[in-house]
Write an enzyme that holds these catalytic residues in place. Sequence first.
Site, PDB file in Angstrom:
ATOM      1  N   CYS A 186       0.850  -1.193   0.000  1.00 41.64           N
ATOM      2  CA  CYS A 186       0.000   0.000   0.000  1.00 41.64           C
ATOM      3  C   CYS A 186       0.889   1.247   0.000  1.00 41.64           C
ATOM      4  CB  CYS A 186      -0.962  -0.043   1.173  1.00 41.64           C
ATOM      5  SG  CYS A 186      -2.120   1.332   1.213  1.00 41.64           S
ATOM      6  N   ASP A 233      -9.445  -2.621  -6.668  1.00 45.79           N
ATOM      7  CA  ASP A 233      -8.646  -1.559  -6.054  1.00 45.79           C
ATOM      8  C   ASP A 233      -8.549  -0.395  -7.046  1.00 45.79           C
ATOM      9  OD1 ASP A 233      -7.041  -0.204  -4.304  1.00 45.79           O
ATOM     10  OD2 ASP A 233      -5.289  -1.494  -4.535  1.00 45.79           O
ATOM     11  N   HIS A 264      -7.797  -4.658  -2.170  1.00 42.34           N
ATOM     12  CA  HIS A 264      -6.614  -3.949  -1.696  1.00 42.34           C
ATOM     13  C   HIS A 264      -6.242  -4.528  -0.321  1.00 42.34           C
ATOM     14  CE1 HIS A 264      -4.006  -0.338  -1.282  1.00 42.34           C
ATOM     15  NE2 HIS A 264      -4.215  -0.549   0.015  1.00 42.34           N
TER      16      HIS A 264
END
Length: 296
Positions: A186, A233, A264
């Site tokens: 991330c 995502d 995600h």
Amino acid sequence: MERKTAHDFDQDLLLLFDAYVHGALDRRGFLDKAAKYAVGGVTAVMLLEQLSPKFAEAEVVPADDKRLKAERVEYDSPSGNGRMRGYFVRPAAAKGKLPGVLVVHENRGLNPHIEDIARRLALEGFVAFAPDALFPLGGYPGDEDKARELFQKLDQAKTREDFVAAAGWLKARPEVKGKIGAVGFCYGGGIVNMLATRLPDLGAGVPFYGRQPAAADVPKIKAPLLIQYAENDQGVNAGWPEFEAALKANNVKYTAYIYPGTQHGFNNDTTPRYDEAAAKLAWQRTVDFFNQNLRK
């Protein structure tokens, strides 16, 4: 109790949780919007608890694993926040020097999950170093909400320099030989992409669902990249076509995967967004990629 997965939740609720995780919603905002999904005796607070990380339950490599040597170390970051700290792990029985891998956390600082990731890499025969971007603000606070709040207070220009300095510190360690790699998740995936544009001697980069660098910076990338995305995502994936075009135009060596049906954060086994099959495949690809590119 059987562990819940992403398939047990409405996709719109997962998107709400994603917004909450990334700071677009505060706790109250999430609970207010999640109330419509709280049915059958389940409250919005219960939904948030179900979606939130369970660090102890998901731990793969215990912190006191005797096969490893782990310690907290500090390093200098003169262009960043001055003095930084991270989690340094290597195989206890290592003979000779090993490749190094920088492990970059999500937007909550160095939490127990990322420390576990570092230990997993060490068991694969790497020297792993996981810095804590929150160290200038007291370090990871042990609470994910507080960590997110603290994270928004960081000077990101200085924080980026902290990770550049961490890479240099790791590469210079006497336990490390040759090139180092970097893996991040991330926010950390975005940092890996940034490091690839900043470090001409980076040996390999593996960004998991990370924001892409500016197309103008892509010509600076010399490291091979293994780029891993979740299918569901949209916010992150929107930048992929331009990034891929720039990678191709500049002959950057890369491999990219978009894992079908995943959310995600699918590699994070502490939350229901974890997808076991995709995560195991992505992890094996990561280890293989580092072995291929860092042990030469």
